[in-house]
Design a protein around this motif. Sequence first.
Motif, PDB file in Angstrom:
ATOM      1  N   SER A   1       0.826  -1.201   0.000  1.00  0.00           N
ATOM      2  CA  SER A   1       0.000   0.000   0.000  1.00  0.00           C
ATOM      3  C   SER A   1       0.867   1.260   0.000  1.00  0.00           C
ATOM      4  N   LYS A   2       1.894   1.220   0.803  1.00  0.00           N
ATOM      5  CA  LYS A   2       2.784   2.372   0.919  1.00  0.00           C
ATOM      6  C   LYS A   2       3.563   2.621  -0.372  1.00  0.00           C
ATOM      7  N   VAL A   3       4.191   1.580  -0.927  1.00  0.00           N
ATOM      8  CA  VAL A   3       5.035   1.784  -2.112  1.00  0.00           C
ATOM      9  C   VAL A   3       4.225   2.016  -3.377  1.00  0.00           C
ATOM     10  N   LEU A   4       3.016   1.457  -3.450  1.00  0.00           N
ATOM     11  CA  LEU A   4       2.198   1.625  -4.644  1.00  0.00           C
ATOM     12  C   LEU A   4       1.241   2.810  -4.564  1.00  0.00           C
ATOM     13  N   GLY A   5       1.051   3.347  -3.360  1.00  0.00           N
ATOM     14  CA  GLY A   5       0.151   4.479  -3.192  1.00  0.00           C
ATOM     15  C   GLY A   5      -1.314   4.099  -3.363  1.00  0.00           C
ATOM     16  N   LEU A   6      -1.646   2.865  -3.020  1.00  0.00           N
ATOM     17  CA  LEU A   6      -3.026   2.383  -3.125  1.00  0.00           C
ATOM     18  C   LEU A   6      -3.554   2.026  -1.738  1.00  0.00           C
ATOM     19  N   LYS A   7      -4.857   2.142  -1.556  1.00  0.00           N
ATOM     20  CA  LYS A   7      -5.466   1.762  -0.287  1.00  0.00           C
ATOM     21  C   LYS A   7      -5.343   0.256  -0.088  1.00  0.00           C
TER      22      LYS A   7
ATOM     23  N   ASN B   1      -7.504  -1.965   0.867  1.00  0.00           N
ATOM     24  CA  ASN B   1      -8.572  -2.783   0.295  1.00  0.00           C
ATOM     25  C   ASN B   1      -8.366  -3.003  -1.203  1.00  0.00           C
ATOM     26  N   ILE B   2      -7.798  -2.032  -1.888  1.00  0.00           N
ATOM     27  CA  ILE B   2      -7.508  -2.182  -3.321  1.00  0.00           C
ATOM     28  C   ILE B   2      -6.402  -3.216  -3.520  1.00  0.00           C
ATOM     29  N   ILE B   3      -5.370  -3.157  -2.679  1.00  0.00           N
ATOM     30  CA  ILE B   3      -4.297  -4.154  -2.734  1.00  0.00           C
ATOM     31  C   ILE B   3      -4.890  -5.549  -2.515  1.00  0.00           C
ATOM     32  N   CYS B   4      -5.784  -5.680  -1.543  1.00  0.00           N
ATOM     33  CA  CYS B   4      -6.414  -6.980  -1.267  1.00  0.00           C
ATOM     34  C   CYS B   4      -7.254  -7.453  -2.447  1.00  0.00           C
ATOM     35  N   ARG B   5      -7.938  -6.547  -3.119  1.00  0.00           N
ATOM     36  CA  ARG B   5      -8.744  -6.929  -4.280  1.00  0.00           C
ATOM     37  C   ARG B   5      -7.854  -7.428  -5.419  1.00  0.00           C
ATOM     38  N   ILE B   6      -6.730  -6.747  -5.627  1.00  0.00           N
ATOM     39  CA  ILE B   6      -5.781  -7.195  -6.657  1.00  0.00           C
ATOM     40  C   ILE B   6      -5.239  -8.574  -6.284  1.00  0.00           C
ATOM     41  N   ALA B   7      -4.864  -8.742  -5.013  1.00  0.00           N
ATOM     42  CA  ALA B   7      -4.340 -10.026  -4.540  1.00  0.00           C
ATOM     43  C   ALA B   7      -5.376 -11.137  -4.734  1.00  0.00           C
ATOM     44  N   LEU B   8      -6.616 -10.853  -4.420  1.00  0.00           N
ATOM     45  CA  LEU B   8      -7.697 -11.821  -4.587  1.00  0.00           C
ATOM     46  C   LEU B   8      -7.820 -12.223  -6.055  1.00  0.00           C
ATOM     47  N   GLY B   9      -7.804 -11.250  -6.934  1.00  0.00           N
ATOM     48  CA  GLY B   9      -7.895 -11.539  -8.364  1.00  0.00           C
ATOM     49  C   GLY B   9      -6.734 -12.362  -8.878  1.00  0.00           C
ATOM     50  N   MET B  10      -5.529 -12.048  -8.403  1.00  0.00           N
ATOM     51  CA  MET B  10      -4.359 -12.815  -8.825  1.00  0.00           C
ATOM     52  C   MET B  10      -4.448 -14.252  -8.340  1.00  0.00           C
ATOM     53  N   SER B  11      -4.923 -14.450  -7.128  1.00  0.00           N
ATOM     54  CA  SER B  11      -4.972 -15.786  -6.551  1.00  0.00           C
ATOM     55  C   SER B  11      -6.049 -16.658  -7.199  1.00  0.00           C
ATOM     56  N   VAL B  12      -7.241 -16.129  -7.419  1.00  0.00           N
ATOM     57  CA  VAL B  12      -8.302 -16.954  -8.014  1.00  0.00           C
ATOM     58  C   VAL B  12      -7.985 -17.287  -9.470  1.00  0.00           C
TER      59      VAL B  12
END
Length: 122
Positions: free
Chosen positions: A19-25, A27-38
């Motif tokens: 979140s810190k290095v990408l400048g994203l919230k 929850n957005i990081i978690c949504r990206i992670a969820l998409g990558m995993s599924v």
Amino acid sequence: MSSKLKLSKVATQQVDALSKVLGLKRNIICRIALGMSVNLENPPNDEKDTSGQEFNQSTIVGVDEMILTALIANQYKCRIDPDKFFSTYVRLEIVRGLDLMYKIYMRINSPTEFMKEICKLA
């Protein structure tokens, strides 16, 4: 049905760092992670640690619960227990996705190149 999930301590550290290095919230990081995993063929390994950050279902899943349930059921090759959908299945997917994202970022160490790399994975 539980409408909250708690990440592991390590996953919480990873989501905070990304979140810190990408400048994203987070929850957005978690949504990206969820998409990558599924998007991966096999289900994630079980992770018992739930001592980290807590998220609400609406923050992560929004209105896409049925789509995610179908994707996860396809991955596990079984029916998904609605009572465990968010607190167990989605949590495991996010934890695995965060680990994958964190490893990619640590290898690349550039927000721009990282985003290019994860877009290639899709």
